[in-house]
Design an enzyme around this catalytic site. Structure first.
Site, PDB file in Angstrom:
ATOM      1  N   CYS A  65       7.012   5.144  -1.514  1.00 54.70           N
ATOM      2  CA  CYS A  65       7.698   4.315  -0.521  1.00 54.70           C
ATOM      3  C   CYS A  65       8.335   3.107  -1.201  1.00 54.70           C
ATOM      4  O   CYS A  65       7.888   2.665  -2.269  1.00 54.70           O
ATOM      5  CB  CYS A  65       6.711   3.843   0.538  1.00 54.70           C
ATOM      6  SG  CYS A  65       5.951   5.161   1.487  1.00 54.70           S
ATOM      7  N   GLU A  67       8.162   0.012  -0.397  1.00 55.77           N
ATOM      8  CA  GLU A  67       7.225  -1.113  -0.514  1.00 55.77           C
ATOM      9  C   GLU A  67       6.347  -0.974  -1.755  1.00 55.77           C
ATOM     10  O   GLU A  67       6.112  -1.951  -2.473  1.00 55.77           O
ATOM     11  CB  GLU A  67       6.337  -1.205   0.731  1.00 55.77           C
ATOM     12  CG  GLU A  67       7.097  -1.407   2.024  1.00 55.77           C
ATOM     13  CD  GLU A  67       7.453  -0.109   2.758  1.00 55.77           C
ATOM     14  OE1 GLU A  67       7.420  -0.113   3.983  1.00 55.77           O
ATOM     15  OE2 GLU A  67       7.765   0.912   2.088  1.00 55.77           O
ATOM     16  N   CYS A 107       4.330   2.158   6.446  1.00 52.00           N
ATOM     17  CA  CYS A 107       3.355   3.190   6.796  1.00 52.00           C
ATOM     18  C   CYS A 107       1.947   2.643   6.515  1.00 52.00           C
ATOM     19  O   CYS A 107       1.788   1.545   5.973  1.00 52.00           O
ATOM     20  CB  CYS A 107       3.615   4.459   5.988  1.00 52.00           C
ATOM     21  SG  CYS A 107       3.254   4.311   4.225  1.00 52.00           S
TER      22      CYS A 107
END
Length: 155
Positions: A65, A67, A107
């Site tokens: 991801c 992040e 998430c």
């Protein structure tokens, strides 16, 4: 563990710069399978911005991801203790640009990684969630996105 909140005025005054950096990062997303690009930008305690984008893999479990890419870069540069704010933006990739009016939120895995940075820094990291068209901008604290979190103090 007690987390300290940053001054609201300090964080919000620099939001636009952080959102622009996250949006620019999303343009570099490698998302051939989902067609959904995400960019993240992390502001450090000294004002530096570190970016990341999602990186999909044919072995789906290896996908990273935005992040985690950005926070991994922060770890190499100066360590997670410096993390103060993270902006996340994304949407469907159409003609090389992200599109959409729904904000992108981290998430569960990313929330845990952000919480780890918060636990190390002692700050309740601000998480800014933004729609691709920038019509929606949400401000959260990681303590609200991941209540009752498991962190370093639990070990």
């Amino acid at each position: 563990m007690a987390l300290m909140a940053l001054s609201i005025g300090t964080c919000f005054a620099m939001d636009n710069e952080l959102i622009k950096a996250a949006h620019a990062a999303a343009a570099n997303a490698h998302a051939p399978y989902s067609g959904f690009g995400v960019g993240a930008a992390v502001r450090l305690s000294d004002g530096r911005i570190v970016i990341g984008c999602n990186f999909e893999n044919a072995s789906y479990g290896l996908t990273m991801c935005a992040e985690t890419v950005a926070l991994g870069s922060v770890t190499v540069m100066s360590g997670l203790r410096e993390v103060r704010t993270i902006a996340v933006i994304g949407g469907r990739i159409v003609n090389g640009a992200i599109n959409g009016s729904d904000p992108v939120r981290p998430c569960g895995r990313c929330r845990q990684v952000i919480y780890e940075a918060a636990a190390l820094s002692g700050y309740d990291v601000e998480v800014i969630c933004v729609s691709a068209d920038r019509s929606v901008v949400e401000h959260h604290r990681i303590s609200h996105l991941l209540p009752h979190a498991f962190g370093p103090d639990a070990l």
